[in-house]
Scaffold this active site. Structure first.
Site, short mmCIF file in Angstrom:
data_model
loop_
_atom_site.label_atom_id
_atom_site.label_comp_id
_atom_site.label_asym_id
_atom_site.label_seq_id
_atom_site.Cartn_x
_atom_site.Cartn_y
_atom_site.Cartn_z
N HIS A 27 0.93 -1.20 0.13
CA HIS A 27 -0.07 -0.15 -0.09
C HIS A 27 0.87 1.21 -0.06
O HIS A 27 1.64 1.52 0.92
CB HIS A 27 -0.94 -0.06 1.27
N ASP A 29 0.16 4.19 0.97
CA ASP A 29 -0.03 5.18 2.04
C ASP A 29 0.33 4.21 3.33
O ASP A 29 0.21 4.59 4.44
CB ASP A 29 -1.66 5.38 2.43
N GLY A 186 -10.32 -1.50 2.96
CA GLY A 186 -11.03 -0.79 3.90
C GLY A 186 -11.75 -1.88 4.70
O GLY A 186 -11.16 -3.11 4.52
N HIS A 213 -9.21 -7.55 -1.41
CA HIS A 213 -9.28 -7.87 -0.27
C HIS A 213 -10.36 -8.87 0.24
O HIS A 213 -11.40 -8.20 0.25
CB HIS A 213 -8.94 -6.44 0.70
N GLU A 216 -9.52 -11.60 5.21
CA GLU A 216 -8.63 -11.00 6.32
C GLU A 216 -9.23 -10.66 7.49
O GLU A 216 -8.93 -11.33 8.64
CB GLU A 216 -8.06 -9.79 5.80
N ASP A 313 2.48 -5.72 2.56
CA ASP A 313 1.23 -5.20 2.89
C ASP A 313 1.59 -3.52 3.31
O ASP A 313 1.20 -2.63 2.46
CB ASP A 313 0.53 -5.82 4.00
#
Length: 379
Positions: A27, A29, A186, A213, A216, A313
């Protein structure tokens, strides 16, 4: 300036950083340098939870070790805050590539959510262009240092929002300007891929790949939805697919398992699991099996023939790199160079690049590993 990663030496004597690697689940960010956050925050007057880079780094690590995905995600409020203008986006993207290259990554897919970077008035297209400019600069920086790396953007829609169609169209619009795929991210629980079925249908109609995603913070229904409603070609994490694998019995030499239909489908189709061991521990994704790396089902997947890949990640939050993840797995499960090479070949086979480029990546990995074996007299 490139930050040199900490070196992780394998049992063979080879440093994991020297291995040619691929990062599929990384990611933007979640990979900022603490020093950069401090500098960018000062420019915009944003108050940080710690005043200096080391204190900030410690804050991210401790905050991320919560055992909850929801709490883990709160740390992104800080990183996103300094990525709201062209300067911040471009600089972060440039340094992201520099750090990947320094870790020995030769191809990286960088995922991020443009809709989270609009508070200062930039448009969706403008933020994509700003990030691509930084990525291009990072590739040039790496080349100047004698490192070869290629990158692609994975444009992400936030699954709890209602902009997936718009973001899917954005991704397709920039498919010739560095964007290689689509994702939703998210809060997973309660926000299934079916909520965005129209966007996924649009992507399929435009022959544009998606990784989702799933598996998880939610279980098998989420994975099923990613495959059926989201047409996912890869599973972001997917670790809870292990809920569909039952250990029937075991003796001193063998473990006998029963694989459910969903897991068998994923295995038989070679659908990649974008596993991130350190992150999976932090967010409690493997809590059903334990709270240590030894409890992670990574090795179970691997021994059963699933298409496993190794990813960081969020390098900032997890204090990790691809090399560190490989080193941790090698230590825990006694993997050798052949195993680590297989993980990279698995990743090469499922990148969102044309087939010819995937073949080139695989050859580069094989050549790189062979050269290291020869240099270190490893058979």
């Amino acid at each position: 300036m490139t930050t040199e990663p900490q070196k992780h030496q394998l049992a063979s004597g080879i440093f994991a950083e020297d291995l040619p690697k691929i990062s599929l689940h990384d990611h933007l960010d979640g990979g900022l340098r603490p020093e950069t956050i401090v500098e960018l925050a000062a420019k915009i007057g944003y108050e940080l939870p710690a005043a200096d880079a080391q204190g900030l780094k410690d804050w991210f690590t401790s905050s991320a070790n919560s055992g909850s995905l929801v709490d883990y995600l709160k740390t992104f409020d800080v990183t996103c805050a300094v990525m709201q203008n062209e300067e911040g986006l471009t600089r972060v993207a440039r340094e992201f590539v520099q750090d990947l290259a320094a870790d020995g990554v030769i191809y990286g897919e960088i995922r991020w959510a443009p809709e989270q970077h609009l508070s200062n008035g930039l448009s969706l297209d403008e933020v994509v262009v700003a990030v691509q400019a930084g990525l291009d600069q990072g590739v040039e920086d790496a080349a100047a240092e004698g490192r070869s790396i290629r990158v692609g953007q994975l444009i992400t829609a936030m699954r709890h929002a209602d902009r997936a169609q718009e973001i899917a169209e954005l991704a397709v619009r920039h498919r010739d300007n560095g964007v290689v795929g689509f994702d939703i991210a998210g809060a997973e629980l309660g926000f299934p891929p079916a909520n965005h079925a129209g966007a996924f249908r649009y992507l399929a109609e435009n022959f544009f790949p998606a990784t989702i995603h799933a598996g998880e913070a939610d279980g098998l229904d989420s994975i099923r939805g990613a495959l059926v409603d989201g047409h996912a070609l890869r599973l972001g994490h997917g670790v809870r697919l292990a809920e569909d694998i039952t250990i029937d019995s075991q003796d001193d030499q063998n473990t006998y398992v029963m694989v459910g239909r969903l897991a068998q489908w994923v295995k038989d189709r070679g659908i990649a699991l974008e596993l991130s061991p350190s992150s999976n521990l932090q967010t409690g994704a493997i809590s059903a099996w334990g709270d240590s790396l030894a409890d992670h089902p990574f090795d179970l997947f691997y021994q059963l023939g699933f298409n496993v890949t190794v990813n960081p990640d969020n390098r900032l939050m997890s204090g990790t790199t691809v090399s560190r993840e490989l080193s941790l797995l090698a230590d825990e499960f006694s993997y050798d160079l052949d195993d680590l090479e297989q993980f990279q070949l698995n990743a090469a086979s499922v990148t969102f690049l044309p087939l010819e480029d995937r073949v080139e990546l695989a050859l580069a990995i094989e050549d790189g590993f062979e050269a290291l074996r020869a240099a270190h007299s490893v058979r």
